[in-house]
Scaffold this motif. Structure first.
Motif, PDB file in Angstrom:
ATOM      1  N   ASP A   1       2.272  -1.618   4.329  1.00  0.00           N
ATOM      2  CA  ASP A   1       1.698  -0.382   4.370  1.00  0.00           C
ATOM      3  C   ASP A   1       2.727   0.970   4.512  1.00  0.00           C
ATOM      4  OD1 ASP A   1       0.054   1.757   4.939  1.00  0.00           O
ATOM      5  OD2 ASP A   1      -1.186   0.816   6.017  1.00  0.00           O
TER       6      ASP A   1
ATOM      7  N   ASP B   1       8.745   4.182  -2.725  1.00  0.00           N
ATOM      8  CA  ASP B   1       7.871   4.991  -1.778  1.00  0.00           C
ATOM      9  C   ASP B   1       8.892   5.855  -0.733  1.00  0.00           C
ATOM     10  OD1 ASP B   1       6.313   5.403   0.976  1.00  0.00           O
ATOM     11  OD2 ASP B   1       4.862   5.275  -0.517  1.00  0.00           O
TER      12      ASP B   1
ATOM     13  N   ARG C   1       0.747  -1.255  -0.020  1.00  0.00           N
ATOM     14  CA  ARG C   1       0.017  -0.037  -0.024  1.00  0.00           C
ATOM     15  C   ARG C   1       0.986   1.274   0.067  1.00  0.00           C
ATOM     16  NH1 ARG C   1      -5.220  -0.278   2.714  1.00  0.00           N
ATOM     17  NH2 ARG C   1      -4.814   1.708   3.750  1.00  0.00           N
ATOM     18  N   ALA C   2       0.662   2.046  -0.834  1.00  0.00           N
ATOM     19  CA  ALA C   2       1.341   3.460  -0.914  1.00  0.00           C
ATOM     20  C   ALA C   2       0.709   4.323  -1.594  1.00  0.00           C
ATOM     21  CB  ALA C   2       2.551   2.881  -1.896  1.00  0.00           C
ATOM     22  N   ARG C   3       0.915   5.395  -0.913  1.00  0.00           N
ATOM     23  CA  ARG C   3       0.348   6.674  -1.532  1.00  0.00           C
ATOM     24  C   ARG C   3       0.926   7.164  -2.938  1.00  0.00           C
ATOM     25  NH1 ARG C   3      -3.560   8.601   1.577  1.00  0.00           N
ATOM     26  NH2 ARG C   3      -3.249   8.296   3.888  1.00  0.00           N
TER      27      ARG C   3
ATOM     28  N   ILE D   1      -4.573   6.002  -2.123  1.00  0.00           N
ATOM     29  CA  ILE D   1      -3.519   4.743  -1.651  1.00  0.00           C
ATOM     30  C   ILE D   1      -3.783   3.679  -2.908  1.00  0.00           C
ATOM     31  CG2 ILE D   1      -3.248   2.869  -0.064  1.00  0.00           C
ATOM     32  CD1 ILE D   1      -4.208   4.589   2.149  1.00  0.00           C
TER      33      ILE D   1
ATOM     34  N   ASN E   1       8.135   7.165   1.803  1.00  0.00           N
ATOM     35  CA  ASN E   1       8.016   7.227   3.143  1.00  0.00           C
ATOM     36  C   ASN E   1       8.787   5.846   3.798  1.00  0.00           C
ATOM     37  OD1 ASN E   1       6.005   8.836   3.433  1.00  0.00           O
ATOM     38  ND2 ASN E   1       4.110   7.754   3.034  1.00  0.00           N
TER      39      ASN E   1
ATOM     40  N   THR F   1       1.884   3.864   3.634  1.00  0.00           N
ATOM     41  CA  THR F   1       1.192   5.026   3.587  1.00  0.00           C
ATOM     42  C   THR F   1       1.383   5.989   4.596  1.00  0.00           C
ATOM     43  OG1 THR F   1      -0.710   3.999   4.730  1.00  0.00           O
ATOM     44  CG2 THR F   1      -0.751   4.034   1.903  1.00  0.00           C
ATOM     45  N   GLN F   2       2.112   5.435   5.943  1.00  0.00           N
ATOM     46  CA  GLN F   2       1.961   6.250   6.884  1.00  0.00           C
ATOM     47  C   GLN F   2       3.601   7.064   6.814  1.00  0.00           C
ATOM     48  OE1 GLN F   2      -0.381   6.621   9.031  1.00  0.00           O
ATOM     49  NE2 GLN F   2      -1.413   5.285   7.500  1.00  0.00           N
TER      50      GLN F   2
END
Length: 516
Positions: free
Chosen positions: A380, A447, A253-255, A308, A449, A382-383
């Motif tokens: 994840d 990503d 999951r990535a933005r 996302i 992040n 996305t954070q």
DNA sequence: CGTATTTGACCGGCGC
DNA sequence: GCGCCGGTCAAATACG
């Protein structure tokens, strides 16, 4: 600025260490291969450096010296020639020298002086290199100790400790391995045996960390033959216990606003469907980097948050990955080793109940899903890195947090078998869906992040406060990577640890990619 | 014209 | 057996 973040993110990059040396111009590394300029300093420096430290570059240097083509690596004896060739008009300089012996003598003395200066410079740089090497070893030792310490702290499971520790250490070794990252076409016959061996060895290390087999197809990983006895054993065990399992998956999951994230591979869309419970269509892609590559991926936007992008990988590549993908894979694996801390399983066996924030930045990045038809690990990304243990509430289905993506063993560990799935074959130890993880890690690498989290985690482990560069320092490398699937040319810096490489080559094109 | 994408058809697994 | 659903195929279409 670029220099700055490079320094931070490539903390094991010997090349960047050098780059930081006050006496060494930045162009040193870049020009060593591309440009023909009278930069004797740099050339001489490298020559000595490699001779004294860097084995895997020796062959290259030797070749250059033997060829004596003056294109990149001059030895001392060539200095004069190189100067004449490069600083004067070809064909004129010789006759000029012959006609003017006085000037020639003056020039000779000048060159001698220059040569002495260069030697001095060379000594100085060499001593600096020694210091750097020393520091490097110290840091490496500290890292080992930190990992061991954490492993002890989290030693909830003996078996895990046994399996995990050695793997972790191998991973760290690989992470620290200053040899050049591999990944290039290993099937291609190499001109240099030594070089080939070095590559093979390096790949071996890489695969020790990254390698997973998902059991779906055992087509030989073209990377090699890399078999540590241990893994070989595991593999045999697995083969002995072959079970009718299908495929393990890794979901990321990535933005991203882009329809695809760039993971270094080439994909061809072969289908699109509306999936139940999600207004956004799911796209199906297959890897087209090699004929018959079984790797597939699904891309879908999150129903809850359309910003996302969820990418699910499945299968093993049957071909070498391009540097853009491999480097990232290596890095992520190394990051896994760094971030992974101790036992990772749910001690009470209840999904979603186990959480070991020994490495806060990363430990919540991965979850294993038990509800999916296939064992799926979800990463994840996305954070933000500093969103401390962001425990995204697990989706309605059963899942439990895992500290660590890119850590193949997790997928294979029966202890992680989701309760619903009675130790699915896919989860057997030693089943190593290598390429899947690699691909995922590549995606991870794209990503920002993650890279930020990685940098922060590394800083934490190293005992130094993470710099507040966060994403900004990492994302500027967009230009380093070629577009989707196109290998970034020669971007592995010689003598740099693999982990570093991924840090510097992380693609952040995720938001820039146009669908192919 | 070759290649990539689109999209409806088709297939197999699974639950009822 | 039937329908749902996820996944794949392949003809049609778009694109360079």
């Amino acid at each position: 600025m670029e220099k700055h973040h490079r320094r931070e993110l490539t903390f094991l990059h010997s090349g960047d260490f050098l780059r930081q040396n006050p006496g060494v111009p930045d162009r040193t590394l870049d020009d060593s291969s591309d440009h023909v300029k009278p930069q004797i300093k740099e050339m001489d420096f490298f020559s000595s450096q490699y001779q004294s430290h860097d084995h895997h570059q020796e062959s290259k240097t030797d070749d250059d010296n033997n060829n004596n083509n003056g294109s990149s690596s001059f030895v001392d004896s060539c200095v004069n020639i190189g100067l004449n060739l490069l600083s004067s008009s070809p064909g004129v300089s010789r006759s000029t020298n012959e006609e003017k012996p006085v000037n020639s003598n003056a020039e000779e003395s000048t060159l001698k002086i220059e040569l002495e200066n260069l030697n001095e410079e060379n000594r100085r740089l060499r001593s600096m290199l020694d210091q750097i090497t020393k520091s490097y070893n110290e840091v490496q030792g500290q890292l080992f100790m930190a990992l061991q310490k954490q492993a002890h702290l989290n030693q909830g499971d003996q078996k895990d400790a046994v399996n995990g520790m050695s793997s972790r250490i191998m991973s760290v070794q690989q992470f620290m391995d200053p040899r050049p990252p591999v990944a290039l076409d290993v099937n291609e016959p190499s001109g240099s045996d030594d070089k080939t061996q070095e590559l093979s060895a390096s790949q071996e290390n890489t695969m020790e960390v990254v390698s997973i087999k998902d059991g779906t197809d055992q087509t030989s990983q073209s990377w090699g033959s890399l078999k540590s006895p241990k893994l070989e054993q595991s593999k045999n065990e697995d083969q002995a216990s072959e079970a009718p399992f299908r495929k393990a998956r890794v979901s990321v999951r990535a933005r991203s606003e882009a329809p695809l994230i760039s993971d270094g591979c080439q994909w061809r869309k072969y289908g699109q469907k509306m999936a139940k419970g999600n207004p956004c269509p799911r796209a199906y892609y297959r890897c087209t980097m090699a004929v018959g590559c079984p790797v597939r991926k699904q891309v879908q936007r999150c129903a809850d948050d359309k910003s996302i992008l969820i990418t699910t990988y499945e299968g093993n590549h049957n071909h070498p990955l391009p540097p853009a993908a491999t480097a990232m894979a290596n890095t992520t694996s190394a990051a896994a080793a760094m971030l992974l801390s101790g036992s990772t399983k749910s001690k009470d066996g209840l999904p979603g109940s186990a959480y070991f924030p020994s490495l806060p930045y990363a430990s919540s990045m991965a979850t294993l899903s038990a509800s999916a038809p296939f064992p799926t690990i979800t990463l994840d990304l996305t954070q933000g890195p500093n969103a401390v243990p962001f425990l995204r509430p697990p989706p309605s289905n059963a899942s439990f947090p895992l500290p660590l993506h890119g850590y193949p063993q997790l997928l294979g560990n029966p202890m992680f078998a989701p309760p619903k799935l009675p130790a699915p074959p896919a989860m057997q130890l030693g089943q190593r869906p290598t390429s899947m993880v690699e691909t995922v890690t590549a995606a991870i690498a794209s990503d920002p992040n993650f890279t930020a989290a990685l940098a922060a985690a590394i800083s934490t482990i190293m005992g130094a406060p993470p710099r507040n560069n966060g994403n900004s320092s990492i994302n500027n490398d967009e230009n380093n990577n070629s577009s989707n699937g196109v290998p970034a040319p020669a971007h592995p810096a010689p003598g740099s640890p693999q982990a570093q490489q991924s840090c510097t080559t992380f693609s952040t094109k995720a938001c820039n990619n146009k669908p192919g």
